[in-house]
Design a protein around this motif. Structure first.
Motif, PDB file in Angstrom:
ATOM      1  N   LEU A   1      -9.235 -42.165  46.421  1.00  0.00           N
ATOM      2  CA  LEU A   1      -8.283 -43.101  47.026  1.00  0.00           C
ATOM      3  C   LEU A   1      -8.972 -44.122  47.928  1.00  0.00           C
ATOM      4  O   LEU A   1      -8.734 -45.330  47.828  1.00  0.00           O
ATOM      5  N   HIS A   2      -9.848 -43.645  48.797  1.00  0.00           N
ATOM      6  CA  HIS A   2     -10.467 -44.537  49.774  1.00  0.00           C
ATOM      7  C   HIS A   2     -11.640 -45.304  49.182  1.00  0.00           C
ATOM      8  O   HIS A   2     -11.906 -46.440  49.578  1.00  0.00           O
ATOM      9  N   GLN A   3     -12.330 -44.705  48.235  1.00  0.00           N
ATOM     10  CA  GLN A   3     -13.408 -45.418  47.557  1.00  0.00           C
ATOM     11  C   GLN A   3     -12.850 -46.584  46.744  1.00  0.00           C
ATOM     12  O   GLN A   3     -13.466 -47.650  46.673  1.00  0.00           O
ATOM     13  N   ASP A   4     -11.682 -46.391  46.153  1.00  0.00           N
ATOM     14  CA  ASP A   4     -11.017 -47.472  45.424  1.00  0.00           C
ATOM     15  C   ASP A   4     -10.688 -48.627  46.365  1.00  0.00           C
ATOM     16  O   ASP A   4     -10.903 -49.798  46.043  1.00  0.00           O
ATOM     17  N   GLY A   5     -10.183 -48.291  47.551  1.00  0.00           N
ATOM     18  CA  GLY A   5      -9.879 -49.328  48.525  1.00  0.00           C
ATOM     19  C   GLY A   5     -11.117 -50.045  49.012  1.00  0.00           C
ATOM     20  O   GLY A   5     -11.108 -51.271  49.200  1.00  0.00           O
ATOM     21  N   LEU A   6     -12.211 -49.305  49.198  1.00  0.00           N
ATOM     22  CA  LEU A   6     -13.465 -49.921  49.622  1.00  0.00           C
ATOM     23  C   LEU A   6     -13.966 -50.896  48.566  1.00  0.00           C
ATOM     24  O   LEU A   6     -14.380 -52.024  48.889  1.00  0.00           O
ATOM     25  N   ALA A   7     -13.958 -50.473  47.310  1.00  0.00           N
ATOM     26  CA  ALA A   7     -14.442 -51.338  46.234  1.00  0.00           C
ATOM     27  C   ALA A   7     -13.587 -52.599  46.110  1.00  0.00           C
ATOM     28  O   ALA A   7     -14.113 -53.714  45.975  1.00  0.00           O
ATOM     29  N   ASP A   8     -12.274 -52.454  46.180  1.00  0.00           N
ATOM     30  CA  ASP A   8     -11.396 -53.613  46.049  1.00  0.00           C
ATOM     31  C   ASP A   8     -11.542 -54.564  47.231  1.00  0.00           C
ATOM     32  O   ASP A   8     -11.501 -55.790  47.071  1.00  0.00           O
ATOM     33  N   THR A   9     -11.702 -54.002  48.426  1.00  0.00           N
ATOM     34  CA  THR A   9     -11.885 -54.859  49.603  1.00  0.00           C
ATOM     35  C   THR A   9     -13.198 -55.631  49.497  1.00  0.00           C
ATOM     36  O   THR A   9     -13.254 -56.824  49.832  1.00  0.00           O
ATOM     37  N   ALA A  10     -14.249 -54.958  49.034  1.00  0.00           N
ATOM     38  CA  ALA A  10     -15.530 -55.646  48.857  1.00  0.00           C
ATOM     39  C   ALA A  10     -15.413 -56.762  47.831  1.00  0.00           C
ATOM     40  O   ALA A  10     -15.978 -57.848  48.011  1.00  0.00           O
TER      41      ALA A  10
ATOM     42  N   LEU B   1      -6.854 -50.441  54.306  1.00  0.00           N
ATOM     43  CA  LEU B   1      -6.674 -49.131  54.929  1.00  0.00           C
ATOM     44  C   LEU B   1      -7.657 -48.122  54.344  1.00  0.00           C
ATOM     45  O   LEU B   1      -8.302 -47.363  55.067  1.00  0.00           O
ATOM     46  N   GLY B   2      -7.767 -48.111  53.015  1.00  0.00           N
ATOM     47  CA  GLY B   2      -8.693 -47.198  52.370  1.00  0.00           C
ATOM     48  C   GLY B   2     -10.134 -47.497  52.722  1.00  0.00           C
ATOM     49  O   GLY B   2     -10.937 -46.583  52.946  1.00  0.00           O
ATOM     50  N   ALA B   3     -10.486 -48.780  52.770  1.00  0.00           N
ATOM     51  CA  ALA B   3     -11.850 -49.163  53.131  1.00  0.00           C
ATOM     52  C   ALA B   3     -12.180 -48.715  54.549  1.00  0.00           C
ATOM     53  O   ALA B   3     -13.306 -48.282  54.829  1.00  0.00           O
ATOM     54  N   THR B   4     -11.211 -48.803  55.438  1.00  0.00           N
ATOM     55  CA  THR B   4     -11.432 -48.357  56.819  1.00  0.00           C
ATOM     56  C   THR B   4     -11.787 -46.882  56.859  1.00  0.00           C
ATOM     57  O   THR B   4     -12.720 -46.463  57.563  1.00  0.00           O
ATOM     58  N   VAL B   5     -11.055 -46.067  56.096  1.00  0.00           N
ATOM     59  CA  VAL B   5     -11.347 -44.629  56.043  1.00  0.00           C
ATOM     60  C   VAL B   5     -12.772 -44.394  55.568  1.00  0.00           C
ATOM     61  O   VAL B   5     -13.548 -43.646  56.189  1.00  0.00           O
ATOM     62  N   ALA B   6     -13.139 -45.035  54.455  1.00  0.00           N
ATOM     63  CA  ALA B   6     -14.460 -44.807  53.855  1.00  0.00           C
ATOM     64  C   ALA B   6     -15.588 -45.246  54.779  1.00  0.00           C
ATOM     65  O   ALA B   6     -16.601 -44.534  54.935  1.00  0.00           O
ATOM     66  N   VAL B   7     -15.448 -46.397  55.412  1.00  0.00           N
ATOM     67  CA  VAL B   7     -16.507 -46.903  56.282  1.00  0.00           C
ATOM     68  C   VAL B   7     -16.633 -46.050  57.545  1.00  0.00           C
ATOM     69  O   VAL B   7     -17.744 -45.776  58.014  1.00  0.00           O
ATOM     70  N   VAL B   8     -15.505 -45.614  58.086  1.00  0.00           N
ATOM     71  CA  VAL B   8     -15.567 -44.763  59.275  1.00  0.00           C
ATOM     72  C   VAL B   8     -16.240 -43.437  58.958  1.00  0.00           C
ATOM     73  O   VAL B   8     -17.010 -42.905  59.768  1.00  0.00           O
ATOM     74  N   GLU B   9     -15.975 -42.873  57.784  1.00  0.00           N
ATOM     75  CA  GLU B   9     -16.639 -41.632  57.396  1.00  0.00           C
ATOM     76  C   GLU B   9     -18.156 -41.783  57.480  1.00  0.00           C
ATOM     77  O   GLU B   9     -18.854 -40.924  58.039  1.00  0.00           O
ATOM     78  N   VAL B  10     -18.665 -42.868  56.928  1.00  0.00           N
ATOM     79  CA  VAL B  10     -20.104 -43.112  56.954  1.00  0.00           C
ATOM     80  C   VAL B  10     -20.583 -43.377  58.381  1.00  0.00           C
ATOM     81  O   VAL B  10     -21.588 -42.801  58.834  1.00  0.00           O
ATOM     82  N   ALA B  11     -19.882 -44.250  59.098  1.00  0.00           N
ATOM     83  CA  ALA B  11     -20.308 -44.621  60.450  1.00  0.00           C
ATOM     84  C   ALA B  11     -20.368 -43.410  61.369  1.00  0.00           C
ATOM     85  O   ALA B  11     -21.320 -43.247  62.157  1.00  0.00           O
ATOM     86  N   VAL B  12     -19.371 -42.551  61.299  1.00  0.00           N
ATOM     87  CA  VAL B  12     -19.338 -41.366  62.161  1.00  0.00           C
ATOM     88  C   VAL B  12     -20.488 -40.424  61.828  1.00  0.00           C
ATOM     89  O   VAL B  12     -21.166 -39.909  62.734  1.00  0.00           O
ATOM     90  N   CYS B  13     -20.741 -40.198  60.546  1.00  0.00           N
ATOM     91  CA  CYS B  13     -21.842 -39.303  60.168  1.00  0.00           C
ATOM     92  C   CYS B  13     -23.189 -39.874  60.612  1.00  0.00           C
ATOM     93  O   CYS B  13     -24.064 -39.127  61.094  1.00  0.00           O
ATOM     94  N   VAL B  14     -23.374 -41.171  60.466  1.00  0.00           N
ATOM     95  CA  VAL B  14     -24.627 -41.798  60.901  1.00  0.00           C
ATOM     96  C   VAL B  14     -24.795 -41.681  62.417  1.00  0.00           C
ATOM     97  O   VAL B  14     -25.883 -41.345  62.922  1.00  0.00           O
ATOM     98  N   VAL B  15     -23.733 -41.934  63.170  1.00  0.00           N
ATOM     99  CA  VAL B  15     -23.804 -41.846  64.627  1.00  0.00           C
ATOM    100  C   VAL B  15     -24.080 -40.411  65.072  1.00  0.00           C
ATOM    101  O   VAL B  15     -24.910 -40.165  65.963  1.00  0.00           O
ATOM    102  N   LEU B  16     -23.413 -39.450  64.452  1.00  0.00           N
ATOM    103  CA  LEU B  16     -23.653 -38.060  64.818  1.00  0.00           C
ATOM    104  C   LEU B  16     -25.085 -37.637  64.510  1.00  0.00           C
ATOM    105  O   LEU B  16     -25.721 -36.915  65.294  1.00  0.00           O
ATOM    106  N   LEU B  17     -25.609 -38.074  63.387  1.00  0.00           N
ATOM    107  CA  LEU B  17     -27.015 -37.789  63.060  1.00  0.00           C
ATOM    108  C   LEU B  17     -27.936 -38.345  64.147  1.00  0.00           C
ATOM    109  O   LEU B  17     -28.870 -37.670  64.598  1.00  0.00           O
ATOM    110  N   GLY B  18     -27.669 -39.593  64.552  1.00  0.00           N
ATOM    111  CA  GLY B  18     -28.501 -40.210  65.581  1.00  0.00           C
ATOM    112  C   GLY B  18     -28.420 -39.489  66.910  1.00  0.00           C
ATOM    113  O   GLY B  18     -29.447 -39.295  67.583  1.00  0.00           O
TER     114      GLY B  18
END
Length: 275
Positions: free
Chosen positions: A105-114, A254-271
């Motif tokens: 669902l969210h990957q579809d929104g990310l691709a369409d937004t891009a 909305l879907g793109a926001t979910v997908a990007v936040v998932e990545v951003a949060v994981c990257v920040v937590l790793l750091g």
């Protein structure tokens, strides 16, 4: 974030669907939207009687809860698989489960937004048309590759326990950030998911409280606060993009926001954890 009813990219209400005004007037009932949130955010089947006539506004309060559950499932795959297959393969399996359980669902929104971002000429109308095109363009493909690579390398760099915690926090905050995005933008179209997602202040407040509790309790005070900050930044940026380039939110943003936040949060937590 498309509706699942058709392939047009729009959540078109049926003849018996409530109007937006009727949805907005519905009283806030804390328990009524859980089944609706599960049905909307995942492919897990729910009895129609359990879903009832609760609109997205009632379901919205449960978004962070369902997100945390999805993250726990995906993180469990990473932990269990890591003992046998190693971090790399188990991380790839975890991401596959994430996409599968949410129906992409969210990957579809990310691709369409891009693809909308990459559309040239015609202004907002051209971008919105590109986002509703059922085919995925080069910008959409590149966005999906970037999402997968960043999430895979981040999750595989964490040990099993921290990968599980990161995924729980990321999935909860991702779905909460979509609510913030919706609350701070107007619909770009009169129809579709972007126009149908309405929630009251109480629902948004409860969802925010739940997201904060999950982030701080699971991620820890420092790392959890950093994750929340990342979610807020992405939600603000996505809302600004939607307003300035599309005239408001759509299901895809909305879907793109979910997908990007998932990545951003994981990257920040790793750091934070490796800093």
């Amino acid at each position: 974030m498309h509706a699942r009813a058709d392939g047009s990219g729009a959540a078109t209400p049926g003849a018996g669907s409530p109007t937006v005004a009727a949805v907005a007037r519905r009283p806030f009932r804390p328990w009524s939207g859980l089944a609706g949130a599960i049905t909307f955010l995942t492919v897990v089947p729910m009895p129609s009687a359990a879903v009832g006539d609760a609109g997205l506004g009632s379901a919205a309060v449960w978004f962070p809860v369902v997100g945390a559950a999805v993250g726990a499932l995906v993180g469990g795959v990473r932990v269990l698989g890591g003992h046998v297959l190693g971090a790399g393969v188990s991380s790839a399996l975890a991401l596959t489960v994430l996409v599968a359980v949410t129906g992409a669902l969210h990957q579809d929104g990310l691709a369409d937004t891009a693809d909308g971002i990459g559309a040239r000429g015609g202004g907002r109308a051209r971008r919105l048309a590109a986002m509703r095109d059922s085919s995925t363009g080069v910008f959409g493909v590149l966005a999906l590759i970037a999402w997968a690579l960043l999430l895979f390398t981040t999750v595989s760099a964490l040990d099993g326990d921290r990968a599980l915690r990161a995924l729980v926090v990321a999935c909860a905050l991702g779905r909460w950030a979509a609510l913030v995005h919706a609350a701070t933008t107007s619909p770009a179209r009169a129809d579709g998911l972007g126009a149908s997602l309405h929630m009251g202040r109480v629902a948004l407040g409860v969802a925010t409280g739940v997201a904060l509790i999950v982030a701080l309790a699971v991620g820890g005070l420092v790392a959890g606060a950093a994750a929340v900050a990342a979610g807020i930044v992405v939600a603000a940026l996505s809302a600004g993009f939607a307003r300035n380039t599309l005239g408001g939110r759509t299901g895809d943003t909305l879907g793109a926001t979910v997908a990007v936040v998932e990545v951003a949060v994981c990257v920040v937590l790793l750091g934070v954890w490796q800093g």
